[in-house]
Design an enzyme around this catalytic site. Structure first.
Site: not given
Ligand code: GLV
Length: 317
Positions: A232, A280
């Protein structure tokens, strides 16, 4: 667990990408027709909603859906949930499904092979019209370490090990993986880091992993190590990354996650010659396999057996 016994009738509410929701609906229609599967905002009678799959749950969850029994994350992570706003008794389940695992294995393998075979260097040489072969190192001499030994980290390591890389893994708690050096806890982190050429981050985002990839950690790697970050964004201190790239402490970085997301077009990391960025996309929940796993979990829930991916709220994942 695969059960053919019907589930008790209930409403299952899905609040995520609606196009993918239609594919979930198809699987539910075929495999759990007794469930009233609804796609947000078509919620029906809120009192009948027992299950919710969401990326971001609606506000006032307990008030709106007083009989909610399980909250499923539509993705692998649960860091987007505000646990303080969720009823304490409500089970929360991460998405652990084969489609996500396969996507992550593909992405990390691609990144590791790219680094292993010096492709960033060749791309830069190509821009200069420079024909300069570099020595080819066998995979057995390339040490790859994975931070995070959950289902994704383990699958990635198995694939890399099968390709002959020298593999190691680190996680908070002790794991044992055949043929892979496993390190556990803060005490063993330096010993893990000091023997790597490529570091892959697959940690969940928690209070203890925020800012984990920082100058101190980079200084414990052998000079010239490369980073593949698929955890993340907030785990990486970007200024420390840029400093480590400037000194050569880090050779290359492959970032699929950034902070913030989307990364603003003006951010310096976009144009850094030793950084590769993807938006992502390393892995995405695959609707067909995800819905099948969730139906399986509904059977587990009713049978009183542990659901796959059940979150331990004290750990945060
Ligand atoms: C993506 O990052 C996910 O959590 O599924």
């Amino acid at each position: 667990m695969s059960s053919t016994a019907p589930l008790p009738p209930a409403t299952f509410l899905y609040k995520s990408d609606p196009v993918r929701g239609q594919q979930w609906a198809d699987v539910f229609r075929e495999r759990a027709p007794e469930i009233d599967f609804r796609i947000w905002p078509d919620i029906g009678d809120p009192a009948k909603v027992r299950f919710l799959a969401a990326w971001e749950p609606p506000e006032q969850l307990a008030e709106r859906f007083p009989h909610l029994e399980v909250l499923f994350s539509s993705g692998a992570g649960v860091d987007q949930f505000n646990f303080n706003a969720l009823p304490t008794h409500l089970p929360v389940v991460r998405m652990v499904e084969p489609g996500i695992v396969q996507g992550m294995v593909e992405y990390v393998t691609r990144a590791v092979l790219d680094l292993h075979r010096d492709m960033p260097q060749y791309r830069r040489q190509q821009q200069r019209g420079e024909w300069r072969p570099l020595p080819v190192r066998p995979a057995s001499q390339r040490r790859v370490g994975v931070l995070g030994l959950g289902s994704l980290g383990q699958a990635v390591l198995q694939q890399l090990q099968g390709m002959g890389f020298a593999c190691a893994g680190w996680s908070r708690s002790r794991h044992h993986l055949e043929g892979i050096g496993c390190y556990a806890g803060n005490d063993e982190l330096p010993a893990f880091l000091e023997k790597l050429d490529i570091l892959v981050c697959l940690l969940p985002l928690t209070d203890s992993t925020r800012g984990f990839l920082n100058a101190d950690l980079f200084s414990r790697l052998p000079p010239g190590t490369s980073l593949v970050h698929v955890g993340r964004g907030p785990q990486l201190v970007t200024s420390d990354l840029l400093a480590a790239l400037a000194t050569g402490q880090l050779a290359e970085a492959v970032l699929d996650v950034t902070d913030p997301e989307p990364l603003p077009a003006s951010h310096p990391v976009w144009r850094h010659p030793h950084v590769q960025i993807t938006p992502h996309i390393a892995s995405m929940t695959q609707p067909l396999s995800a819905a099948a796993v969730v139906i399986d979990n509904l059977h587990r829930f009713h049978a009183g057996t542990p659901m796959t991916g059940l979150v331990d709220r004290t750990r945060g994942y």
